[in-house]
Design an enzyme around this catalytic site. Structure first.
Site, PDB file in Angstrom:
ATOM      1  N   GLY A   1      13.791  68.904  66.758  1.00 38.56           N
ATOM      2  CA  GLY A   1      14.272  68.428  64.976  1.00 38.56           C
ATOM      3  C   GLY A   1      15.530  68.903  64.494  1.00 38.56           C
ATOM      4  O   GLY A   1      15.842  68.891  63.526  1.00 38.56           O
TER       5      GLY A   1
ATOM      6  N   GLU B   1      10.444  69.742  76.438  1.00 37.11           N
ATOM      7  CA  GLU B   1      10.531  69.914  75.451  1.00 37.11           C
ATOM      8  C   GLU B   1      11.739  71.487  74.261  1.00 37.11           C
ATOM      9  O   GLU B   1      11.294  72.152  74.377  1.00 37.11           O
ATOM     10  CB  GLU B   1      10.106  70.180  73.877  1.00 37.11           C
ATOM     11  CG  GLU B   1       8.599  69.022  74.055  1.00 37.11           C
ATOM     12  CD  GLU B   1       7.577  69.082  72.420  1.00 37.11           C
ATOM     13  OE1 GLU B   1       8.080  67.731  72.183  1.00 37.11           O
ATOM     14  OE2 GLU B   1       7.223  69.239  72.443  1.00 37.11           O
TER      15      GLU B   1
ATOM     16  N   ASN C   1       3.798  63.582  67.807  1.00 35.29           N
ATOM     17  CA  ASN C   1       2.875  65.002  67.376  1.00 35.29           C
ATOM     18  C   ASN C   1       3.081  64.968  65.557  1.00 35.29           C
ATOM     19  O   ASN C   1       4.836  64.256  65.747  1.00 35.29           O
ATOM     20  CB  ASN C   1       3.805  66.255  67.874  1.00 35.29           C
ATOM     21  CG  ASN C   1       3.673  67.012  67.150  1.00 35.29           C
ATOM     22  OD1 ASN C   1       2.518  67.075  66.247  1.00 35.29           O
ATOM     23  ND2 ASN C   1       4.221  67.883  67.954  1.00 35.29           N
TER      24      ASN C   1
ATOM     25  N   HIS D   1       3.000  74.384  72.275  1.00 37.82           N
ATOM     26  CA  HIS D   1       4.232  74.322  71.059  1.00 37.82           C
ATOM     27  C   HIS D   1       4.651  75.115  70.970  1.00 37.82           C
ATOM     28  O   HIS D   1       4.965  75.823  70.904  1.00 37.82           O
ATOM     29  CB  HIS D   1       3.542  73.085  70.468  1.00 37.82           C
ATOM     30  CG  HIS D   1       5.096  72.078  70.024  1.00 37.82           C
ATOM     31  ND1 HIS D   1       5.804  72.519  68.659  1.00 37.82           N
ATOM     32  CD2 HIS D   1       5.099  70.914  70.351  1.00 37.82           C
ATOM     33  CE1 HIS D   1       6.834  71.738  69.186  1.00 37.82           C
ATOM     34  NE2 HIS D   1       6.431  70.954  68.976  1.00 37.82           N
TER      35      HIS D   1
ATOM     36  N   GLY E   1       7.851  63.579  67.308  1.00 37.75           N
ATOM     37  CA  GLY E   1       7.568  64.189  66.120  1.00 37.75           C
ATOM     38  C   GLY E   1       8.256  63.771  64.792  1.00 37.75           C
ATOM     39  O   GLY E   1       7.126  62.945  64.514  1.00 37.75           O
TER      40      GLY E   1
ATOM     41  N   SER F   1      14.023  65.284  69.414  1.00 31.58           N
ATOM     42  CA  SER F   1      15.295  64.041  68.669  1.00 31.58           C
ATOM     43  C   SER F   1      14.922  62.753  69.401  1.00 31.58           C
ATOM     44  O   SER F   1      15.794  62.514  68.860  1.00 31.58           O
ATOM     45  CB  SER F   1      16.114  65.077  68.893  1.00 31.58           C
ATOM     46  OG  SER F   1      15.856  65.785  67.756  1.00 31.58           O
TER      47      SER F   1
ATOM     48  N   GLU G   1       6.844  75.448  68.379  1.00 31.81           N
ATOM     49  CA  GLU G   1       6.938  75.812  66.644  1.00 31.81           C
ATOM     50  C   GLU G   1       5.225  77.475  66.732  1.00 31.81           C
ATOM     51  O   GLU G   1       5.518  77.527  66.498  1.00 31.81           O
ATOM     52  CB  GLU G   1       6.637  74.795  66.060  1.00 31.81           C
ATOM     53  CG  GLU G   1       7.729  74.652  65.557  1.00 31.81           C
ATOM     54  CD  GLU G   1       8.016  72.645  65.687  1.00 31.81           C
ATOM     55  OE1 GLU G   1       6.611  72.261  65.791  1.00 31.81           O
ATOM     56  OE2 GLU G   1       9.047  71.987  65.446  1.00 31.81           O
TER      57      GLU G   1
ATOM     58  N   LYS H   1       2.756  67.068  63.695  1.00 34.86           N
ATOM     59  CA  LYS H   1       2.811  68.018  63.062  1.00 34.86           C
ATOM     60  C   LYS H   1       1.974  68.806  61.705  1.00 34.86           C
ATOM     61  O   LYS H   1       1.095  67.931  61.602  1.00 34.86           O
ATOM     62  CB  LYS H   1       4.305  68.158  63.228  1.00 34.86           C
ATOM     63  CG  LYS H   1       4.739  68.617  64.753  1.00 34.86           C
ATOM     64  CD  LYS H   1       7.026  68.705  64.118  1.00 34.86           C
ATOM     65  CE  LYS H   1       6.950  68.495  65.674  1.00 34.86           C
ATOM     66  NZ  LYS H   1       8.168  69.305  65.985  1.00 34.86           N
TER      67      LYS H   1
END
Ligand code: PGA
Length: 251
Positions: free
Chosen positions: A170, A164, A7, A93, A227, A206, A95, A9
């Site tokens: 992150g 996730e 991903n 997701h 990510g 992560s 985010e 992003k």
């Protein structure tokens, strides 16, 4: 079968996305054992698809609109994505849910739209740090799964779930592989109660080329959604080598 989904992003621009994609064309892995897909910015999706057309690397969208076509300014639907050769779509997701306020209703509508267009949805779920602190991890996941899957007419279509934990995305603090595997086992049973069958569940949060093997080696973890670490060209050969080795797949 293990999955390695990247991903990107909003990390890479068009040129940078194409550069990483070009570096993947010659990537050597056994596609019967590892399914690889990249999720670039929408801006680069068609170009990345062209670069990877003859490779074993599939392309997916990071987000979709729930509407199929028409007067929806600024939106991009699964139907349009399917037409440019997109195979997967992330739905829900964290985010999207936490930064852009995406609701469970929207997640559900997007899931249906993705399936209608013939794309494979990757339903993302995960608890926050506050949920975890309050011992509400399975409560949160149960709610997210129920709202997304209850009554969903999946038929024979494919669907993947990505676990996730929001606190692991992150942050450099991944959920340990043993803990993640236990949660994956729980998710698989929960999903089965809605869909009547198990679906692959990927871990995300992560993951790096150094710790990916710990996840890939677990039988209940069907792969990873990576990510920031997946945006680095240099990391890819190590990622794929470690995935292959840990999952017992031949290089
Ligand atoms: P990260 O993100 O690997 O940068 O933690 C994972 C994700 O959000 O899919």
């Amino acid at each position: 079968m293990k999955y390695f989904f990247a991903n990107w992003k909003m990390y890479l621009d068009l040129e940078e996305s194409c550069a990483v994609a070009r570096s993947l064309v010659g990537l050597s892995f056994d596609e019967r054992n590892i399914g690889v897909a990249v999720f670039p910015t929408l801006l680069a999706l068609a170009a990345v698809r062209d670069i990877l057309r003859d490779s074993a690397v599939a392309v997916g969208a990071q987000n979709v609109s729930w509407a199929p076509k028409g007067a929806y300014t600024g939106a991009v639907s699964s139907v349009l994505l399917q037409a440019v050769g997109c195979r997967y779509a992330l739905v829900g997701h964290s985010e999207r849910r936490h930064i852009f306020g995406e609701t469970s209703d929207e997640v559900r509508k997007k899931l249906a739209a993705v399936l209608d267009a013939g794309l494979v949805p990757v339903l993302c779920i995960g608890e926050t740090q506050a949920d975890r602190d309050a011992d509400k991890t399975t409560y949160r996941l149960k709610k997210q799964l129920m709202k997304a899957l209850d009554g969903l007419a999946l038929g024979d279509a494919d669907l993947l779930v990505a676990y996730e934990p929001v606190w692991a995305i992150g942050t450099g603090v991944p959920c340990g592989a043993a803990e993640a595997e236990a949660i994956h086992g729980w998710i698989k049973q929960e999903v089965k109660s809605y869909l009547g069958r198990e679906v692959p569940v990927l871990y995300g949060g992560s993951v790096t080329s150094s710790n990916v093997a710990e996840y890939a080696a677990r039988s209940l973890i069907d792969g990873v959604l990576v990510g920031s670490a997946s945006t680095k060209i240099a990391a890819w050969s190590e990622f794929i080598a470690n995935m292959s080795r840990a999952s017992g797949a031949a290089l």
